[in-house]
Design an enzyme around this catalytic site. Structure first.
Site, PDB file in Angstrom:
ATOM      1  N   GLY A 159     -19.479  43.393 -14.686  1.00 25.72           N
ATOM      2  CA  GLY A 159     -18.660  44.311 -15.485  1.00 25.72           C
ATOM      3  C   GLY A 159     -18.099  43.630 -16.719  1.00 25.72           C
ATOM      4  O   GLY A 159     -16.924  43.792 -17.038  1.00 25.72           O
ATOM      5  N   ARG A 211     -16.800  45.308 -21.137  1.00 26.64           N
ATOM      6  CA  ARG A 211     -15.614  46.031 -21.607  1.00 26.64           C
ATOM      7  C   ARG A 211     -14.363  45.525 -20.895  1.00 26.64           C
ATOM      8  O   ARG A 211     -14.435  44.882 -19.858  1.00 26.64           O
ATOM      9  CB  ARG A 211     -15.770  47.534 -21.336  1.00 26.64           C
ATOM     10  CG  ARG A 211     -16.976  48.160 -22.005  1.00 26.64           C
ATOM     11  CD  ARG A 211     -17.193  49.593 -21.542  1.00 26.64           C
ATOM     12  NE  ARG A 211     -16.078  50.466 -21.861  1.00 26.64           N
ATOM     13  CZ  ARG A 211     -15.943  51.710 -21.429  1.00 26.64           C
ATOM     14  NH1 ARG A 211     -16.851  52.231 -20.624  1.00 26.64           N
ATOM     15  NH2 ARG A 211     -14.914  52.433 -21.785  1.00 26.64           N
ATOM     16  N   ASN A 257     -15.771  41.058 -11.287  1.00 25.88           N
ATOM     17  CA  ASN A 257     -14.822  41.880 -12.032  1.00 25.88           C
ATOM     18  C   ASN A 257     -15.137  43.373 -11.961  1.00 25.88           C
ATOM     19  O   ASN A 257     -14.228  44.195 -12.040  1.00 25.88           O
ATOM     20  CB  ASN A 257     -14.822  41.434 -13.501  1.00 25.88           C
ATOM     21  CG  ASN A 257     -14.107  42.420 -14.397  1.00 25.88           C
ATOM     22  OD1 ASN A 257     -12.882  42.529 -14.387  1.00 25.88           O
ATOM     23  ND2 ASN A 257     -14.872  43.175 -15.184  1.00 25.88           N
ATOM     24  N   SER A 261      -6.234  43.792  -7.208  1.00 30.22           N
ATOM     25  CA  SER A 261      -5.336  44.664  -7.975  1.00 30.22           C
ATOM     26  C   SER A 261      -3.968  44.657  -7.318  1.00 30.22           C
ATOM     27  O   SER A 261      -3.844  44.444  -6.105  1.00 30.22           O
ATOM     28  CB  SER A 261      -5.881  46.091  -8.001  1.00 30.22           C
ATOM     29  OG  SER A 261      -4.902  47.008  -8.467  1.00 30.22           O
ATOM     30  N   TYR A 265      -8.802  53.117  -3.182  1.00 37.29           N
ATOM     31  CA  TYR A 265      -8.797  51.941  -4.054  1.00 37.29           C
ATOM     32  C   TYR A 265      -7.994  50.798  -3.425  1.00 37.29           C
ATOM     33  O   TYR A 265      -8.424  49.638  -3.423  1.00 37.29           O
ATOM     34  CB  TYR A 265      -8.203  52.317  -5.408  1.00 37.29           C
ATOM     35  CG  TYR A 265      -8.271  51.233  -6.450  1.00 37.29           C
ATOM     36  CD1 TYR A 265      -9.487  50.809  -6.973  1.00 37.29           C
ATOM     37  CD2 TYR A 265      -7.103  50.643  -6.939  1.00 37.29           C
ATOM     38  CE1 TYR A 265      -9.537  49.819  -7.949  1.00 37.29           C
ATOM     39  CE2 TYR A 265      -7.149  49.664  -7.913  1.00 37.29           C
ATOM     40  CZ  TYR A 265      -8.371  49.253  -8.419  1.00 37.29           C
ATOM     41  OH  TYR A 265      -8.425  48.275  -9.377  1.00 37.29           O
ATOM     42  N   ALA A 278      -7.400  50.326  -0.244  1.00 38.82           N
ATOM     43  CA  ALA A 278      -8.154  49.812   0.909  1.00 38.82           C
ATOM     44  C   ALA A 278      -9.256  48.869   0.457  1.00 38.82           C
ATOM     45  O   ALA A 278      -9.474  47.806   1.056  1.00 38.82           O
ATOM     46  CB  ALA A 278      -8.743  50.979   1.697  1.00 38.82           C
ATOM     47  N   LYS A 332      -9.435  47.101  -2.413  1.00 37.39           N
ATOM     48  CA  LYS A 332      -8.897  45.867  -2.976  1.00 37.39           C
ATOM     49  C   LYS A 332      -8.195  45.019  -1.913  1.00 37.39           C
ATOM     50  O   LYS A 332      -8.208  43.782  -1.989  1.00 37.39           O
ATOM     51  CB  LYS A 332      -7.943  46.185  -4.128  1.00 37.39           C
ATOM     52  CG  LYS A 332      -8.642  46.748  -5.354  1.00 37.39           C
ATOM     53  CD  LYS A 332      -9.697  45.804  -5.909  1.00 37.39           C
ATOM     54  CE  LYS A 332     -10.271  46.275  -7.232  1.00 37.39           C
ATOM     55  NZ  LYS A 332     -11.274  45.338  -7.781  1.00 37.39           N
TER      56      LYS A 332
END
Length: 246
Positions: A10, A13, A90, A142, A155, A157, A159
């Protein structure tokens, strides 16, 4: 001295792009992946090649939600580079929503991309790193793993799983001198974060001890520290501006 080689998923960007640029400035050769934005990937690649003509850079299309795509992408990278010194996981997505009404597809895609994709990327670089008896893996977690917001069950769960994976893999790989750590950013000034917090911007700002969002370059600075901190493994570095629970 031989230039170290990094893979950044990733990387075209946002945080990934800042990480790629920082690694290049620090003397790394970098292979980065992207999914759909061919223009952003090509622009970054041209920028790197112009600024650091002595190094090798490459961009590779890869869907981190697809195991076959990951396998083909990493095989392509390893055919171009003699070894892998650093992997930065990432790439990630969000599909926020209340769990009671969340489509199964959104639940599965977030887990598949953020957690299973990270696992599979780690798996792909391990043969090389194990042969070398050295390496470094940095996973992007995160703040949501520890301090989730409303509608982030899938999300958070995923991370949370990334953080558990980081610690478990650090234990597994320590005998081969391979370090595994993670960074858990808070709100970062990227397109994705701006869209996510649009309706909650004021409330989130009040919860921050440092009264601003992080810049992608600040996450990249932490990444460089971890890559160079040879006594650091099995840790999750929180970089969230002192974000407080409500």
């Amino acid at each position: 001295m031989t230039q170290p080689i990094a893979i950044v998923t990733g990387g075209s960007r946002g945080i990934g792009r800042a990480i790629v640029r920082s690694l290049a400035a620090a003397g790394y050769q970098v292979a980065f992946t992207y999914q759909r934005d061919h223009v952003a990937a090509a622009t970054l690649l041209e920028e790197l090649r112009c600024a650091y003509a002595q190094a090798s850079f490459s961009a590779h299309a890869c869907d981190i939600a697809e195991p076959t795509s990951i396998q083909h992408c990493f095989a392509e990278i390893e055919s171009q580079y003699p070894r892998i010194d650093l992997l930065v996981n990432n790439a990630g997505i969000t599909r926020d929503g209340l769990l009671a009404s969340m489509p199964l597809a959104d639940l599965q895609l977030v887990i598949q991309t953020n957690l299973i994709g990270t696992l599979l990327c780690c798996q792909q670089v391990l043969p090389s790193m194990l042969r070398q008896r050295q390496g470094c893996i940095v996973n992007l977690s995160s703040v949501a793993a520890q301090k989730p917001g409303k509608g982030q069950s899938n999300y958070a769960a995923a991370k949370g799983g990334v953080e558990a994976l980081t610690r478990a893999l650090a234990v597994e790989l320590a005998p081969r001198n391979i370090r595994v750590n993670a960074i858990a950013p808070g709100i970062v000034n990227t397109e994705m974060s701006t869209a996510l917090v649009a309706s909650q911007a004021e409330a989130i700002h009040e919860r921050l001890l440092v009264k601003r969002y992080a810049e992608p370059e600040e996450i990249a600075q932490a990444l460089l520290f971890i890559a160079q901190a040879h006594y650091l493994t099995g840790e999750v570095i929180a970089l969230n501006g002192g974000l407080k629970m409500p």
